[in-house]
Scaffold this motif. Structure first.
Motif, short mmCIF file in Angstrom:
data_model
loop_
_atom_site.label_atom_id
_atom_site.label_comp_id
_atom_site.label_asym_id
_atom_site.label_seq_id
_atom_site.Cartn_x
_atom_site.Cartn_y
_atom_site.Cartn_z
N GLN A 176 90.00 57.11 -37.34
CA GLN A 176 91.20 57.87 -36.68
C GLN A 176 92.45 56.65 -36.39
N THR A 177 93.34 57.08 -37.19
CA THR A 177 94.33 56.37 -37.93
C THR A 177 96.26 56.81 -37.36
N VAL A 178 96.79 56.74 -37.11
CA VAL A 178 98.62 57.30 -36.60
C VAL A 178 98.99 57.45 -38.04
N LEU A 179 98.48 56.75 -39.19
CA LEU A 179 99.76 56.92 -40.46
C LEU A 179 98.81 58.05 -41.19
N PRO A 180 100.04 58.51 -41.93
CA PRO A 180 99.91 59.95 -43.08
C PRO A 180 98.31 59.61 -43.63
N LEU A 181 97.55 60.42 -44.33
CA LEU A 181 96.38 60.14 -44.16
C LEU A 181 96.33 59.58 -46.13
N ASN A 182 97.26 60.65 -46.75
CA ASN A 182 97.44 60.32 -48.31
C ASN A 182 99.08 59.45 -48.68
N SER A 183 99.01 58.67 -46.87
CA SER A 183 100.60 57.44 -48.13
C SER A 183 99.45 55.93 -48.97
N PRO A 184 99.62 56.22 -49.44
CA PRO A 184 98.90 54.55 -50.33
C PRO A 184 99.53 53.60 -49.95
N MET A 185 98.24 52.43 -48.87
CA MET A 185 99.09 51.12 -49.07
C MET A 185 97.82 49.77 -49.12
N SER A 186 98.81 48.83 -49.19
CA SER A 186 97.78 47.64 -49.43
C SER A 186 96.74 47.32 -48.60
N TRP A 187 95.37 47.11 -48.95
CA TRP A 187 93.60 47.04 -48.40
C TRP A 187 94.15 45.50 -48.87
N VAL A 188 93.53 44.67 -47.78
CA VAL A 188 92.93 43.40 -48.87
C VAL A 188 91.28 42.50 -48.26
N ALA A 189 90.91 41.59 -48.84
CA ALA A 189 89.91 40.94 -48.37
C ALA A 189 90.15 39.37 -47.94
N PHE A 235 96.60 45.00 -45.43
CA PHE A 235 95.97 45.42 -44.26
C PHE A 235 93.99 45.11 -44.78
N PHE A 236 93.89 44.26 -43.34
CA PHE A 236 92.65 43.41 -43.91
C PHE A 236 91.60 44.39 -44.14
N PHE A 237 90.33 44.48 -44.89
CA PHE A 237 89.04 45.31 -44.85
C PHE A 237 88.27 44.72 -43.33
N THR A 238 88.75 43.66 -43.26
CA THR A 238 87.42 43.59 -41.90
C THR A 238 88.61 43.78 -40.05
N ASN A 239 89.81 45.29 -40.41
CA ASN A 239 89.96 45.23 -39.54
C ASN A 239 89.48 46.78 -39.57
N LEU A 240 88.51 47.51 -40.09
CA LEU A 240 87.36 47.65 -40.40
C LEU A 240 86.35 48.02 -38.92
N LEU A 241 86.28 46.40 -39.08
CA LEU A 241 85.32 45.71 -38.13
C LEU A 241 85.14 46.02 -36.46
N LEU A 242 86.47 46.36 -36.72
CA LEU A 242 86.91 46.29 -35.20
C LEU A 242 87.00 48.18 -34.25
N ASP A 243 85.70 48.82 -35.87
CA ASP A 243 86.10 50.05 -35.36
C ASP A 243 84.66 50.47 -35.82
N LEU A 244 83.37 49.60 -35.54
CA LEU A 244 82.56 49.93 -36.13
C LEU A 244 81.95 50.67 -35.67
N ALA A 245 81.49 50.89 -33.41
CA ALA A 245 81.14 52.00 -33.32
C ALA A 245 81.62 53.39 -34.00
N SER A 246 82.79 53.88 -34.10
CA SER A 246 83.62 55.23 -34.90
C SER A 246 83.52 54.88 -36.19
N ILE A 247 83.00 53.83 -37.55
CA ILE A 247 81.57 54.31 -37.73
C ILE A 247 80.65 54.63 -38.65
N LYS A 248 79.83 54.06 -37.46
CA LYS A 248 78.63 54.44 -37.11
C LYS A 248 78.86 55.83 -36.52
N SER A 249 79.54 56.71 -36.03
CA SER A 249 79.38 58.12 -35.36
C SER A 249 80.10 58.82 -36.38
#
Length: 289
Positions: free
Chosen positions: A162-175, A144-158
């Motif tokens: 939000q996600t449809v994935l379980p909140l405590n299931s680990p997954m790979s995140w990458v730059a 999962f690209f770190f940069t995917n977070l940039l698609l949701d800047l408005a939400s981060i600012k607020s």
């Protein structure tokens, strides 16, 4: 060696281009909008206008190419998997017509599933098609690209994610920069042949809850993460203008890997890259907030 890069202004391509230049290579950039490439960068590359979904354009552009970094271009089409299919036709036609010797393909974790993972199914089709060609190929199965977070800047600012994935299931995140580094090393290494898969898992697996905690700490503001239903997420996609087909494809990348999926390659020295989410936040997220 003549190396071509598609989507050179993308999250990975922009880093890969500069890495190859620093390595002494003059890369060939295939871009739908070459006029957007800066003058400073253009002095060190060869530029050609080409749409990766047009086989004729790509075949013409890649004449004389020895190796290519191939990315199926992003799409906002009502038929995203159809667009991926056209991109696959382009790279296969180019490999066959121009006898390109090696391909490094930007794929995704989940492509090994082959079916049932939304937009990732398009990447799986490209993998299968390249495997059937007479070409040396490495598929980069990226997390999962770190940069995917940039698609949701408005939400981060607020203060909300939000996600449809379980909140405590680990997954790979990458730059994306780390993906570019892996790609550059493979493209510049003459000592491999055949078919390879290389997972690019980032420095550590993170749950969405852990990611939200890190984001909160580094931004010095509380960012909550909540799990919402598939229907709610799909409605949000439609509200921002996605076609139903695109909404389903994007949603399917999460829902298709949600239950019982295990990556083909485990985390190891080979698949682990260095840039941590905290570091990326300071370098790329904070300047935009």
């Amino acid at each position: 060696m003549k190396i071509a890069i598609t989507t050179p202004q993308g999250n990975v391509g922009q880093h890969l281009t500069r890495m190859l230049i620093r390595a002494g290579v003059r890369p060939l950039l295939l871009s739908r909008h070459p006029e957007n490439v800066s003058t400073a960068l253009a002095e060190h590359v060869d530029l050609v206008k080409a749409d990766s979904r047009d086989p004729n354009q790509v075949v013409s552009a890649t004449a004389g190419v020895d190796a290519i970094y191939w990315v199926d271009p992003s799409t906002d089409s009502p038929d995203p998997l159809g667009d991926y299919r056209r991109a696959t036709e382009s790279i296969v036609a180019s490999v066959e017509a121009n006898r390109i010797g090696r391909v490094v393909f930007q794929s995704s974790v989940g492509a090994e599933k082959r079916h049932g993972a939304g937009e990732i199914d398009g990447l799986a089709e490209t993998e299968v098609a390249l495997d059937a060609c007479d070409v040396d190929v490495t598929h980069l199965r990226c997390g999962f690209f770190f940069t995917n977070l940039l698609l949701d800047l408005a939400s981060i600012k607020s203060g909300r994610l939000q996600t449809v994935l379980p909140l405590n299931s680990p997954m790979s995140w990458v730059a994306p920069r780390d993906i570019a580094e892996v790609a550059a090393l493979i493209l510049l290494n003459p000592e491999w042949s055949g078919r390879h898969v290389r997972a690019v898992h980032g420095p550590e697996d993170l749950t969405w809850s852990q990611a939200a905690t890190i984001i909160s700490e580094e931004l010095d503001r509380v960012v909550h993460v909540e799990r919402i239903s598939d229907a709610q997420m799909r409605d949000q996609y439609l509200q921002v203008g996605m076609s139903p087909g695109m909404a389903d494809a994007i949603l399917g990348m999460s829902t298709g890997l949600r239950e019982g999926f295990e990556s083909e390659q485990n985390r190891s020295v080979l698949t682990t890259t260095p840039t941590r989410l905290r570091t990326w936040i300071h370098g790329e997220l904070i300047p935009l907030l």
